[in-house]
Each structure stands twice: as C-alpha cells, then as structure tokens.
Design a protein around this motif. Structure first.
Motif, short mmCIF file in Angstrom:
data_model
loop_
_atom_site.label_atom_id
_atom_site.label_comp_id
_atom_site.label_asym_id
_atom_site.label_seq_id
_atom_site.Cartn_x
_atom_site.Cartn_y
_atom_site.Cartn_z
N ILE A 92 -0.21 18.85 -1.72
CA ILE A 92 0.60 17.64 -1.72
C ILE A 92 0.08 16.68 -0.66
O ILE A 92 0.07 17.00 0.53
CB ILE A 92 2.09 17.97 -1.45
CG1 ILE A 92 2.61 18.94 -2.53
CG2 ILE A 92 2.93 16.70 -1.42
CD1 ILE A 92 4.02 19.42 -2.28
N ALA A 93 -0.35 15.51 -1.08
CA ALA A 93 -0.85 14.50 -0.14
C ALA A 93 0.33 13.83 0.55
O ALA A 93 1.35 13.53 -0.09
CB ALA A 93 -1.67 13.46 -0.89
N ILE A 94 0.19 13.59 1.83
CA ILE A 94 1.24 12.91 2.61
C ILE A 94 0.74 11.53 3.00
O ILE A 94 -0.28 11.39 3.69
CB ILE A 94 1.64 13.73 3.84
CG1 ILE A 94 2.33 15.03 3.41
CG2 ILE A 94 2.55 12.91 4.75
CD1 ILE A 94 2.72 15.94 4.56
N VAL A 95 1.46 10.52 2.54
CA VAL A 95 1.18 9.14 2.91
C VAL A 95 2.18 8.77 4.01
O VAL A 95 3.39 8.80 3.80
CB VAL A 95 1.34 8.19 1.71
CG1 VAL A 95 1.10 6.74 2.14
CG2 VAL A 95 0.39 8.58 0.59
N ALA A 96 1.68 8.45 5.18
CA ALA A 96 2.53 8.04 6.29
C ALA A 96 2.85 6.55 6.14
O ALA A 96 1.96 5.71 6.25
CB ALA A 96 1.84 8.30 7.63
N VAL A 97 4.10 6.25 5.84
CA VAL A 97 4.49 4.86 5.60
C VAL A 97 4.71 4.17 6.94
O VAL A 97 5.64 4.48 7.68
CB VAL A 97 5.76 4.79 4.72
CG1 VAL A 97 6.16 3.34 4.50
CG2 VAL A 97 5.51 5.47 3.38
N SER A 98 3.82 3.23 7.24
CA SER A 98 3.72 2.67 8.58
C SER A 98 4.34 1.28 8.70
O SER A 98 4.03 0.53 9.62
CB SER A 98 2.26 2.64 9.02
OG SER A 98 1.43 2.07 8.01
N LYS A 99 5.23 0.94 7.77
CA LYS A 99 5.94 -0.34 7.85
C LYS A 99 6.64 -0.48 9.21
O LYS A 99 7.37 0.41 9.64
CB LYS A 99 6.98 -0.41 6.74
CG LYS A 99 7.92 -1.59 6.83
CD LYS A 99 9.02 -1.48 5.79
CE LYS A 99 10.07 -2.57 5.99
NZ LYS A 99 11.19 -2.44 5.02
N GLY A 100 6.36 -1.57 9.91
CA GLY A 100 7.00 -1.82 11.19
C GLY A 100 6.41 -1.04 12.35
O GLY A 100 6.90 -1.16 13.48
N ARG A 101 5.39 -0.25 12.11
CA ARG A 101 4.78 0.56 13.17
C ARG A 101 3.58 -0.16 13.77
O ARG A 101 2.90 -0.95 13.12
CB ARG A 101 4.34 1.92 12.62
CG ARG A 101 5.45 2.68 11.93
CD ARG A 101 6.58 3.03 12.88
NE ARG A 101 7.73 3.59 12.16
CZ ARG A 101 8.86 3.97 12.75
NH1 ARG A 101 8.99 3.87 14.05
NH2 ARG A 101 9.86 4.44 12.03
N SER A 102 3.31 0.15 15.03
CA SER A 102 2.20 -0.50 15.74
C SER A 102 0.86 0.05 15.28
O SER A 102 0.77 1.12 14.66
CB SER A 102 2.36 -0.28 17.24
OG SER A 102 2.15 1.10 17.55
N ILE A 103 -0.20 -0.68 15.64
CA ILE A 103 -1.55 -0.19 15.36
C ILE A 103 -1.78 1.15 16.05
O ILE A 103 -2.41 2.06 15.48
CB ILE A 103 -2.60 -1.22 15.80
CG1 ILE A 103 -2.47 -2.50 14.99
CG2 ILE A 103 -4.00 -0.65 15.69
CD1 ILE A 103 -2.73 -2.34 13.51
N ALA A 104 -1.29 1.30 17.28
CA ALA A 104 -1.46 2.57 17.99
C ALA A 104 -0.80 3.71 17.24
O ALA A 104 -1.37 4.81 17.14
CB ALA A 104 -0.88 2.45 19.40
N GLU A 105 0.38 3.48 16.71
CA GLU A 105 1.05 4.53 15.93
C GLU A 105 0.28 4.84 14.65
O GLU A 105 0.16 6.00 14.25
CB GLU A 105 2.48 4.09 15.60
CG GLU A 105 3.42 4.08 16.78
CD GLU A 105 4.77 3.50 16.42
OE1 GLU A 105 5.77 4.25 16.48
OE2 GLU A 105 4.84 2.30 16.06
#
Length: 221
Positions: free
Chosen positions: A25-38
């Motif tokens: 199962i592939a995990i896509v980390a949804v980075s809406k609102g997250r910083s470039i560092a995160e």
C-alpha cells in the motif's frame, strides 16, 4: 527516529492489524498547509509521494523539492489544466471527460485517476458511480488511466463505500482492458476501513504530520 518517522511506523502497524501488508500500500503524505521543511522530512522518511490539494500552493513546493514525487489529490478546475502540465506524477481527481481532454491537450502522457463520488454526497466532487465505467473508458482514450479515487462518507461506516469503489474498479478493468492497479482511498480518519476494502494507496495528512493528543490533553479538553 524523527517524530514523522514514528508516526509513519504507527500507521504501518495499524495497516498490519487490518491483515494487509504495508509494503503493498503506497502512502501519499498530504502536505497541504505544511512547510517545505516538513515536506522534505516526509519525503526523506520514505513515503511514496507527497500530495497537494491546490495547484497554487503546490507549485512553489514542487520547485523547492523537485526530487520528490508529487501527486495532485484535490479538485482540479479545467482552467488550471495548463498549470499542472508535466508537474505531477499522478492526478487523482479527474471527474469528467472534458477535464481529461483538456489535460491531454497539454500533456497526453499525464497519468490520472478517475474520481468517483461513491458516498453520493452533494458537497463532494467526482463522477456518480453509475457513470464511472463509461467515464473510465472515455478517459483511457485520452490519458494513461491508472485507477480510481474516492473519499469516504462524512458519517457512518466507510467500509461499504470503499468496497463499492473496489467493485467499480474491477468493472472498469473489464471495460477498458487496463490493469488499473491504483485504488486511492483512505484518509486519516478511515484508512483502516479502506485497507480492509482493498486500498492500494492512502492519502494521509493529519495522522502523519500531527501528534496524537496525550491522555492528559484529552482529559483536559
């Protein structure tokens, strides 16, 4: 181990408890609102991809972290089709033949998923389930179709909804003759039900980027 890595491993443990192998199962980390560092930390930790909801927010992040695989998981307006040309490895939210045609005019190699509104909620995007097979057949004429995507219901048991998407995916495979390996379903609040129903790709934000509240915090809230 970083906090993100700890959260990712906790998710994989929960996937195992559903009877599924996390490696499937592939995990896509949804980075809406997250910083470039995160975003950089998440990519370095080993998620399959980073996912963004809005094109305008996504593009600067893509420029800052070009080595990552980026997916567009949010609604895509037709007038933004030119802006995504060649930028995303996978677009999860094709809901009409017209949008597929616009994308194909800009980049006929763009991989996509058909979004299906299996919960039948008016506020949600996606093709009605009754039209999913016909749309999949049409989209596949224009673009590399990789599978289907859906969101779970706002209330109630999400598993029957996800199982319906899995059934539709099989019908689409028969109709198109394509393998359609991607079944993108499952978010932070319902990914275990999605795993039980056959998900091959999870779109996870809060459960990866935010610490769970402690018992003391829960008692005081």
């Amino acid at each position: 181990m970083s906090r993100f890595a700890e959260r990712l491993e906790a998710v994989r443990d929960r996937v195992r408890r559903t009877g599924r192998d996390p490696e499937e199962i592939a995990i896509v980390a949804v980075s809406k609102g997250r910083s470039i560092a995160e975003c950089r930390e998440a990519w370095a930790t080993g998620v399959a991809a980073l996912g963004e909801n809005r094109v305008q927010e996504a593009l600067p992040k893509l420029d800052a972290l070009p080595e990552a695989e980026w997916h567009l998981v949010g609604h895509l307006q037709g007038n933004k089709a030119h802006a995504v040309m060649g930028r995303f490895a996978l677009i999860h939210s094709v809901e009409s033949a017209r949008l597929a045609e616009r994308l194909a005019r800009n980049d006929p190699a763009q991989a996509v998923l058909v979004e299906v509104n299996v919960s039948r909620e008016e506020a949600k995007s996606g093709v009605d389930p009754a039209g999913a097979v016909a749309l999949a057949r049409e989209v596949a004429r224009h673009l590399p179709l990789k599978g289907l995507m859906a969101m779970g219901p706002l209330a109630g048991d999400p598993e029957p909804v996800f199982r319906e998407l899995a059934r539709l995916a099989e019908e689409c495979r028969q109709a198109t003759g394509l393998p359609l390996p991607v079944l993108s379903m499952g978010m932070s609040g319902d990914f275990e039900a999605a795993c039980r129903a056959g998900s091959t790709m999870l779109r996870l934000g809060r459960v990866l980027f935010e610490d769970a509240p402690s018992q003391a915090e829960l008692r005081s809230s």
